[in-house]
Write a protein that holds these residues in place. Structure first.
Motif, PDB file in Angstrom:
ATOM      1  N   MET A  86       0.849  -1.190   0.000  1.00 25.00           N
ATOM      2  CA  MET A  86       0.000   0.000   0.000  1.00 25.00           C
ATOM      3  C   MET A  86       0.887   1.243   0.000  1.00 25.00           C
ATOM      4  O   MET A  86       1.733   1.414   0.871  1.00 25.00           O
ATOM      5  CB  MET A  86      -0.918   0.005   1.228  1.00 25.00           C
ATOM      6  CG  MET A  86      -1.885   1.187   1.273  1.00 25.00           C
ATOM      7  SD  MET A  86      -2.922   1.207   2.767  1.00 25.00           S
ATOM      8  CE  MET A  86      -4.085  -0.099   2.382  1.00 25.00           C
ATOM      9  N   ASP A  87       0.695   2.108  -0.979  1.00 30.12           N
ATOM     10  CA  ASP A  87       1.482   3.340  -1.079  1.00 30.12           C
ATOM     11  C   ASP A  87       1.244   4.236   0.132  1.00 30.12           C
ATOM     12  O   ASP A  87       0.122   4.310   0.645  1.00 30.12           O
ATOM     13  CB  ASP A  87       1.095   4.110  -2.344  1.00 30.12           C
ATOM     14  CG  ASP A  87       1.385   3.339  -3.624  1.00 30.12           C
ATOM     15  OD1 ASP A  87       2.235   2.439  -3.585  1.00 30.12           O
ATOM     16  OD2 ASP A  87       0.747   3.643  -4.654  1.00 30.12           O
ATOM     17  N   TYR A  88       2.311   4.931   0.570  1.00 36.12           N
ATOM     18  CA  TYR A  88       2.126   5.805   1.734  1.00 36.12           C
ATOM     19  C   TYR A  88       2.640   7.236   1.539  1.00 36.12           C
ATOM     20  O   TYR A  88       2.488   8.078   2.437  1.00 36.12           O
ATOM     21  CB  TYR A  88       2.792   5.216   2.972  1.00 36.12           C
ATOM     22  CG  TYR A  88       4.302   5.108   2.941  1.00 36.12           C
ATOM     23  CD1 TYR A  88       5.109   6.242   3.055  1.00 36.12           C
ATOM     24  CD2 TYR A  88       4.932   3.879   2.863  1.00 36.12           C
ATOM     25  CE1 TYR A  88       6.489   6.141   3.065  1.00 36.12           C
ATOM     26  CE2 TYR A  88       6.312   3.765   2.872  1.00 36.12           C
ATOM     27  CZ  TYR A  88       7.094   4.903   2.978  1.00 36.12           C
ATOM     28  OH  TYR A  88       8.458   4.803   2.988  1.00 36.12           O
ATOM     29  N   LEU A  89       3.230   7.573   0.402  1.00 35.74           N
ATOM     30  CA  LEU A  89       3.778   8.923   0.233  1.00 35.74           C
ATOM     31  C   LEU A  89       2.649   9.938   0.345  1.00 35.74           C
ATOM     32  O   LEU A  89       1.745   9.955  -0.490  1.00 35.74           O
ATOM     33  CB  LEU A  89       4.473   9.021  -1.121  1.00 35.74           C
ATOM     34  CG  LEU A  89       5.497  10.140  -1.290  1.00 35.74           C
ATOM     35  CD1 LEU A  89       6.641   9.989  -0.294  1.00 35.74           C
ATOM     36  CD2 LEU A  89       6.032  10.162  -2.721  1.00 35.74           C
ATOM     37  N   PRO A  90       2.671  10.782   1.375  1.00 36.96           N
ATOM     38  CA  PRO A  90       1.507  11.653   1.634  1.00 36.96           C
ATOM     39  C   PRO A  90       1.431  12.845   0.686  1.00 36.96           C
ATOM     40  O   PRO A  90       2.459  13.358   0.222  1.00 36.96           O
ATOM     41  CB  PRO A  90       1.748  12.118   3.076  1.00 36.96           C
ATOM     42  CG  PRO A  90       3.237  12.090   3.233  1.00 36.96           C
ATOM     43  CD  PRO A  90       3.705  10.927   2.410  1.00 36.96           C
ATOM     44  N   PRO A  91       0.218  13.304   0.407  1.00 41.18           N
ATOM     45  CA  PRO A  91       0.050  14.486  -0.440  1.00 41.18           C
ATOM     46  C   PRO A  91       0.386  15.761   0.328  1.00 41.18           C
ATOM     47  O   PRO A  91       0.248  15.827   1.552  1.00 41.18           O
ATOM     48  CB  PRO A  91      -1.436  14.443  -0.802  1.00 41.18           C
ATOM     49  CG  PRO A  91      -2.073  13.758   0.366  1.00 41.18           C
ATOM     50  CD  PRO A  91      -1.063  12.733   0.834  1.00 41.18           C
ATOM     51  N   ASN A  92       0.858  16.755  -0.396  1.00 43.45           N
ATOM     52  CA  ASN A  92       1.083  18.098   0.155  1.00 43.45           C
ATOM     53  C   ASN A  92       2.084  18.138   1.308  1.00 43.45           C
ATOM     54  O   ASN A  92       2.074  19.069   2.117  1.00 43.45           O
ATOM     55  CB  ASN A  92      -0.245  18.716   0.630  1.00 43.45           C
ATOM     56  CG  ASN A  92      -1.287  18.757  -0.473  1.00 43.45           C
ATOM     57  OD1 ASN A  92      -0.973  19.113  -1.605  1.00 43.45           O
ATOM     58  ND2 ASN A  92      -2.513  18.375  -0.157  1.00 43.45           N
ATOM     59  N   ALA A  93       2.965  17.146   1.387  1.00 42.21           N
ATOM     60  CA  ALA A  93       3.999  17.163   2.427  1.00 42.21           C
ATOM     61  C   ALA A  93       5.131  18.087   2.005  1.00 42.21           C
ATOM     62  O   ALA A  93       5.435  18.236   0.815  1.00 42.21           O
ATOM     63  CB  ALA A  93       4.536  15.757   2.676  1.00 42.21           C
TER      64      ALA A  93
END
Length: 383
Positions: A86-93
């Motif tokens: 499951m991808d975890y790279l967060p948006p708007n970080a």
């Protein structure tokens, strides 16, 4: 899937295997693969790694013996492993490199900016198991896997589904299993890399007694690239596909409970929880995608927060800000220890010195040692 007593078991299992992948995607996983339990090659590498002492103080890596490399020893009757990512790279970080280059900021590994992945993954894996169980209840075929199990039940002509779910929570060689299941290959930094999505993702597993159809393993595409080895701040990647955890910043800031070795403290910089350098500079991560999972969105501004602010938190503030986060598990004292090292590596300022001095007398012996080290660096003018 339709109920039929005329279809052979293997065809039923092939159809179920395809359905499991569809259900997994619907539940938010980005890839689902299935493998058998043969890990003899990985077992040899793992045992060699343990013999070298590269696991450091992570005694649990050794104490379970072959249970880690032989799934059926950990969960009897296991025939297959369903592996998910499951991808975890967060948006708007905030940009990772910008934070790393700003000595006043606290860098926190991108995987820990949102909700604790253990909770998210385990919940979804359980839901996937419930889907499998519901589907099996519609079948009416001679059971290839009879017996009582955690997920099972039913008459003699219904397959009994036995399973256990894992998310970095038991002696499981998850990267080796995911590689065999076709989710990606083990990179030189030892993390799993997917050709289409890079490496910013979590892994989880379901051990099951069902004789599901398996997938082809992934091939390796690291080639001659050695970026991860070259950029590692502490040179923890001692050889391709081998990491000495005792030098790894993730181990030092998360797994190590006591004093961080003096020689490694300056190399940690402002990395106060984990380290992403080997992933940040991996060329395959140009294909990484932002996660669609809202639980992994940034919480409490942890992507762009000052070291001093973190150091000034009371224990109650730490617990409140880190509730539901993977960071909560390291505890308040270890958090302050890590921040103290970050402050020690920052550019000298009256504010930093005052913050360090404010905690010196009340600190435990272990924490006091790290605060004193940081103060000595500033007061000696060595920054």
């Amino acid at each position: 899937m339709t109920d039929s007593t005329t279809q052979p078991v293997n065809l039923q299992m092939q159809k179920l295997s395809a359905s499991i992948k569809d259900w997994g995607l619907a539940l938010g996983f980005n890839h689902v693969g299935i493998t058998d339990t043969d890990l003899h090659e990985a077992e040899a590498r793992h045992q060699d790694w343990i013999k070298k002492g590269f696991h450091g103080e992570m005694d649990y890596m050794a104490k379970h013996g072959i249970k880690r490399t032989r799934p059926a020893e950990l969960v009897p009757k296991t025939l297959r492993v369903i592996s998910v990512r499951m991808d975890y790279l967060p948006p708007n970080a905030a940009d990772s490199e910008s934070i790393l280059h700003n000595g006043e900021k606290a860098f926190i590994s991108r995987y820990a900016l949102g909700r604790d992945y253990h909770k998210v993954m385990r919940s979804r894996l359980q839901k996937l198991c419930e889907k499998i169980q519901a589907e099996l209840s519609t079948l009416n075929i001679p059971s290839p896997c009879e017996g009582e199990g955690q997920g099972g039940g039913g008459d003699k002509t219904t397959p009994v589904f036995e399973y256990r779910v894992f998310t970095d929570s038991a002696p499981v060689l998850e990267v080796a299993l995911a590689e065999k299941a076709g989710l990606g290959w083990r990179g030189k930094h030892t993390l799993l890399i997917n050709k289409d999505r890079g490496s910013w993702f979590f892994l989880g597993e379901i051990y099951t007694n069902l004789p599901l159809a398996t997938d082809a393993p992934a091939s390796n595409h690291c080639g001659t690239c050695s970026s991860c080895m070259e950029v590692c701040p502490t040179q923890a990647i001692t050889a391709p596909y081998e990491v000495d955890a005792r030098r790894c910043i993730s181990y030092l800031t998360i797994e190590l409970k006591g004093s961080i070795p003096l020689a490694l403290r300056p190399l940690i910089g402002n990395r106060v929880y984990g380290c992403d350098d080997c992933q940040l500079f991996c060329p395959w991560n140009k294909f990484a995608e932002i996660t669609r999972e809202t639980d992994f969105a940034v919480r409490n501004g942890l992507d762009d927060i000052s070291l001093i602010d973190c150091f000034n938190w009371s224990e109650d503030a730490f617990k409140a800000n880190m509730a539901g986060s993977a960071i909560y598990r390291i505890g308040y004292e270890q958090w302050l220890r890590n921040i103290a090292i970050g402050l020690g590596n920052a550019k000298t300022s009256p504010e930093i010195v005052a913050a360090l001095q404010s905690r010196l007398n009340e600190a435990s012996e272990m924490l006091r040692e790290h605060i004193s080290w940081a103060l000595d660096k500033h007061l000696a003018g060595n920054i």
